[in-house]
Motif scaffolding. Structure first.
Motif, PDB file in Angstrom:
ATOM      1  N   ALA A   6       0.847  -1.186   0.000  1.00  0.00           N
ATOM      2  CA  ALA A   6       0.000   0.000   0.000  1.00  0.00           C
ATOM      3  C   ALA A   6       0.885   1.240   0.000  1.00  0.00           C
ATOM      4  O   ALA A   6       1.950   1.250   0.629  1.00  0.00           O
ATOM      5  N   PRO A   7       0.471   2.315  -0.690  1.00  0.00           N
ATOM      6  CA  PRO A   7       1.261   3.561  -0.633  1.00  0.00           C
ATOM      7  C   PRO A   7       1.344   4.062   0.798  1.00  0.00           C
ATOM      8  O   PRO A   7       0.373   3.984   1.557  1.00  0.00           O
ATOM      9  N   SER A   8       2.504   4.576   1.178  1.00  0.00           N
ATOM     10  CA  SER A   8       2.720   4.933   2.584  1.00  0.00           C
ATOM     11  C   SER A   8       2.388   6.380   2.900  1.00  0.00           C
ATOM     12  O   SER A   8       2.250   6.743   4.076  1.00  0.00           O
ATOM     13  N   ALA A 233       1.018 -11.742  12.605  1.00  0.00           N
ATOM     14  CA  ALA A 233       0.581 -10.414  13.022  1.00  0.00           C
ATOM     15  C   ALA A 233      -0.566 -10.546  14.010  1.00  0.00           C
ATOM     16  O   ALA A 233      -0.972 -11.659  14.388  1.00  0.00           O
ATOM     17  N   THR A 234      -1.106  -9.427  14.447  1.00  0.00           N
ATOM     18  CA  THR A 234      -2.286  -9.425  15.308  1.00  0.00           C
ATOM     19  C   THR A 234      -3.512  -9.075  14.461  1.00  0.00           C
ATOM     20  O   THR A 234      -3.392  -8.448  13.405  1.00  0.00           O
ATOM     21  N   PRO A 235      -4.714  -9.440  14.924  1.00  0.00           N
ATOM     22  CA  PRO A 235      -5.920  -9.059  14.184  1.00  0.00           C
ATOM     23  C   PRO A 235      -6.051  -7.552  14.001  1.00  0.00           C
ATOM     24  O   PRO A 235      -6.504  -7.084  12.951  1.00  0.00           O
ATOM     25  N   SER A 236      -5.648  -6.790  15.002  1.00  0.00           N
ATOM     26  CA  SER A 236      -5.702  -5.327  14.870  1.00  0.00           C
ATOM     27  C   SER A 236      -4.796  -4.841  13.745  1.00  0.00           C
ATOM     28  O   SER A 236      -5.153  -3.934  12.978  1.00  0.00           O
ATOM     29  N   GLN A 237      -3.620  -5.432  13.648  1.00  0.00           N
ATOM     30  CA  GLN A 237      -2.711  -5.045  12.561  1.00  0.00           C
ATOM     31  C   GLN A 237      -3.308  -5.383  11.203  1.00  0.00           C
ATOM     32  O   GLN A 237      -3.153  -4.609  10.243  1.00  0.00           O
ATOM     33  N   ILE A 238      -4.004  -6.501  11.106  1.00  0.00           N
ATOM     34  CA  ILE A 238      -4.644  -6.869   9.838  1.00  0.00           C
ATOM     35  C   ILE A 238      -5.740  -5.863   9.492  1.00  0.00           C
ATOM     36  O   ILE A 238      -5.874  -5.445   8.338  1.00  0.00           O
ATOM     37  N   ALA A 239      -6.524  -5.452  10.483  1.00  0.00           N
ATOM     38  CA  ALA A 239      -7.586  -4.483  10.235  1.00  0.00           C
ATOM     39  C   ALA A 239      -7.027  -3.149   9.764  1.00  0.00           C
ATOM     40  O   ALA A 239      -7.592  -2.504   8.865  1.00  0.00           O
ATOM     41  N   LEU A 240      -5.918  -2.724  10.348  1.00  0.00           N
ATOM     42  CA  LEU A 240      -5.296  -1.465   9.916  1.00  0.00           C
ATOM     43  C   LEU A 240      -4.651  -1.625   8.538  1.00  0.00           C
ATOM     44  O   LEU A 240      -4.743  -0.722   7.695  1.00  0.00           O
ATOM     45  N   ALA A 241      -4.004  -2.757   8.313  1.00  0.00           N
ATOM     46  CA  ALA A 241      -3.401  -2.995   7.000  1.00  0.00           C
ATOM     47  C   ALA A 241      -4.463  -3.016   5.921  1.00  0.00           C
ATOM     48  O   ALA A 241      -4.232  -2.524   4.802  1.00  0.00           O
ATOM     49  N   TRP A 242      -5.643  -3.574   6.214  1.00  0.00           N
ATOM     50  CA  TRP A 242      -6.724  -3.576   5.223  1.00  0.00           C
ATOM     51  C   TRP A 242      -7.106  -2.151   4.835  1.00  0.00           C
ATOM     52  O   TRP A 242      -7.298  -1.858   3.653  1.00  0.00           O
ATOM     53  N   GLU A 263       3.134   0.832  19.313  1.00  0.00           N
ATOM     54  CA  GLU A 263       4.124   0.149  18.475  1.00  0.00           C
ATOM     55  C   GLU A 263       3.468  -0.960  17.664  1.00  0.00           C
ATOM     56  O   GLU A 263       3.796  -1.152  16.484  1.00  0.00           O
ATOM     57  N   GLU A 264       2.543  -1.668  18.282  1.00  0.00           N
ATOM     58  CA  GLU A 264       1.818  -2.712  17.553  1.00  0.00           C
ATOM     59  C   GLU A 264       1.012  -2.115  16.401  1.00  0.00           C
ATOM     60  O   GLU A 264       1.053  -2.614  15.272  1.00  0.00           O
ATOM     61  N   ASN A 265       0.290  -1.043  16.676  1.00  0.00           N
ATOM     62  CA  ASN A 265      -0.518  -0.415  15.633  1.00  0.00           C
ATOM     63  C   ASN A 265       0.333   0.053  14.463  1.00  0.00           C
ATOM     64  O   ASN A 265       0.013  -0.188  13.291  1.00  0.00           O
ATOM     65  N   LEU A 266       1.418   0.746  14.760  1.00  0.00           N
ATOM     66  CA  LEU A 266       2.229   1.325  13.690  1.00  0.00           C
ATOM     67  C   LEU A 266       2.951   0.261  12.867  1.00  0.00           C
ATOM     68  O   LEU A 266       3.250   0.485  11.689  1.00  0.00           O
ATOM     69  N   ALA A 267       3.194  -0.898  13.463  1.00  0.00           N
ATOM     70  CA  ALA A 267       3.824  -1.989  12.715  1.00  0.00           C
ATOM     71  C   ALA A 267       2.901  -2.515  11.619  1.00  0.00           C
ATOM     72  O   ALA A 267       3.352  -3.204  10.693  1.00  0.00           O
ATOM     73  N   ALA A 268       1.610  -2.166  11.668  1.00  0.00           N
ATOM     74  CA  ALA A 268       0.671  -2.608  10.633  1.00  0.00           C
ATOM     75  C   ALA A 268       1.047  -2.074   9.265  1.00  0.00           C
ATOM     76  O   ALA A 268       0.688  -2.668   8.244  1.00  0.00           O
ATOM     77  N   ALA A 269       1.770  -0.964   9.226  1.00  0.00           N
ATOM     78  CA  ALA A 269       2.178  -0.404   7.938  1.00  0.00           C
ATOM     79  C   ALA A 269       3.093  -1.354   7.172  1.00  0.00           C
ATOM     80  O   ALA A 269       3.201  -1.265   5.941  1.00  0.00           O
ATOM     81  N   GLY A 270       3.727  -2.273   7.873  1.00  0.00           N
ATOM     82  CA  GLY A 270       4.626  -3.218   7.216  1.00  0.00           C
ATOM     83  C   GLY A 270       3.972  -4.525   6.810  1.00  0.00           C
ATOM     84  O   GLY A 270       4.629  -5.394   6.231  1.00  0.00           O
ATOM     85  N   VAL A 271       2.680  -4.684   7.095  1.00  0.00           N
ATOM     86  CA  VAL A 271       1.975  -5.913   6.728  1.00  0.00           C
ATOM     87  C   VAL A 271       1.533  -5.824   5.275  1.00  0.00           C
ATOM     88  O   VAL A 271       0.815  -4.907   4.891  1.00  0.00           O
ATOM     89  N   ARG A 272       1.940  -6.794   4.472  1.00  0.00           N
ATOM     90  CA  ARG A 272       1.581  -6.806   3.049  1.00  0.00           C
ATOM     91  C   ARG A 272       0.569  -7.927   2.825  1.00  0.00           C
ATOM     92  O   ARG A 272       0.913  -9.106   2.876  1.00  0.00           O
TER      93      ARG A 272
END
Length: 288
Positions: A6-8, A233-242, A263-272
C-alpha cells in the motif's frame, strides 16, 4: 498468491505530505474523552514514541479533555518537527462525559480556533476540521468562518468530520473553502460511509477513519484472526493494514494510551496482504 504493497504517504491538499498511518489522541483523555487518562509523563512518552516511529500526522480535538489532549500534544512535541502535521477540530462544546453540544456559529468557531492555537502553541494550524456541521447554522456561514480563518493565516487546510457524501458534495459545490479531509466512522466491518469514501477518492480528499479498529471489537473477528496468524501479526494489525490497502486516501489515526499498543498499531504499515487476504476481508462488509 502475490503480496500487495500500500502507498505509505498522502498529500493533504495535494501539497502537504503525511504518512498515512498516524496517531489519534482521544485515548490520552478519560472515558467519553473527558478528563485525564494516565499521567502527563505517559502521554508524553506515547506521543514522542509515535514521532520516533515516523508518525507525521497527529489528530486531536479541542473537546478531548476538553483542551487536555491539545495541551498534552504541545507539552510533548512542541517545538514541532518540520514534517509533523498536527490536525485538530472545533465546533463542539463539552459539558460532561456524555454531553456534546454542536456549536457552529462563526463567532464560536473563531473563538475555538484561537483557543486551539494557544493550547497547541502555534500561529497556524496545519489541518482544522469542523467536528460537526451545526444543523441550526447555514453551511455557508460555517464554511465561511473557516475560510476567514484560512485567509487570516490561522489555518492551513480545512476538513469536515461526520458528514454524508451528500453533505460533502454540497460543501464542495459551495466552493467557499477547499476541503482536504473528512473524518467518519469506518473500518473493515463498518462501511456505511463507503459512498463518502468513493467521493473522496474522486476528489483527492483524505479520509481519516475513526474507530478504525471498531472501538476494540475487531480483534474478535475470526477472519481477521486467521489472516493474522498466517502473517505472524495481530488481528488489529490486519484491520489497519486492510484500511491502508483498501483505498489510497484512507489515513487511519488509531489512538492508544500505551506505548506497546502504539508500536503494535504502527507496525501494521509493514503488513503486506495478499489478493486472497483482501478478498476475504472485503467480504466481511456489514457482518457484525
Amino acid at each position: 498468491m502475490t503480496d500487495t504493497a500500500a502507498p505509505s504517504t498522502f498529500r493533504l491538499g495535494s501539497e502537504l505530505p503525511v504518512r498515512r498511518l498516524g496517531y489519534g489522541t482521544v485515548h490520552l483523555t478519560g472515558r467519553g474523552a473527558w478528563g485525564p487518562r494516565g499521567s502527563d509523563s505517559n502521554a508524553t512518552a506515547v506521543l514522542r514514541r509515535a514521532v520516533e516511529l515516523g508518525v507525521t500526522l497527529v489528530d486531536t480535538a479541542d473537546n478531548y479533555g476538553p483542551g487536555m489532549a491539545e495541551e498534552r500534544v504541545a507539552a510533548a512535541l512542541h517545538p514541532y518537527a518540520e514534517d509533523l502535521v498536527v490536525a485538530t477540530k472545533g465546533g463542539v462544546v463539552r459539558t460532561s462525559a456524555e454531553a456534546w453540544h454542536v456549536a457552529g456559529r462563526p463567532e464560536q468557531l473563531r473563538a475555538m480556533c484561537e483557543a486551539s492555537l494557544r493550547r497547541l502553541r502555534v500561529e497556524r494550524i496545519d489541518l482544522y476540521q469542523l467536528h460537526r456541521l451545526d444543523p441550526d447554522v447555514a453551511m455557508a456561514e460555517q464554511l465561511g468562518a473557516l475560510a476567514e480563518l484560512r485567509d487570516a493565516g490561522k489555518v492551513r487546510h480545512v476538513g469536515l468530520d461526520s458528514v454524508t457524501a451528500e453533505q460533502l458534495r454540497a460543501a464542495l459545490d459551495l466552493d467557499i473553502v477547499p476541503i482536504v479531509s473528512v473524518q467518519n466512522r469506518y473500518n473493515v466491518l463498518d462501511r456505511v460511509s463507503e459512498p463518502l469514501l468513493e467521493l473522496c477518492e474522486e476528489r483527492g480528499i483524505a479520509f481519516l477513519p475513526w474507530f478504525p479498529l471498531g472501538n476494540g471489537t475487531l480483534p474478535d473477528n475470526p477472519v481477521c484472526a486467521e489472516i493474522a496468524k498466517a502473517h505472524g501479526a495481530t488481528p488489529s494489525q490486519i484491520a489497519l493494514a486492510w484500511l491502508l490497502h483498501h483505498s489510497p486516501v484512507l489515513c487511519p489515526t488509531p489512538g492508544t494510551g500505551s506505548v506497546a499498543h502504539l508500536e503494535e498499531n504502527l507496525a501494521a504499515a509493514g503488513v503486506r496482504l495478499t489478493a486472497d487476504d483482501l478478498a476475504r476481508l472485503d467480504a466481511l462488509t456489514d457482518r457484525r
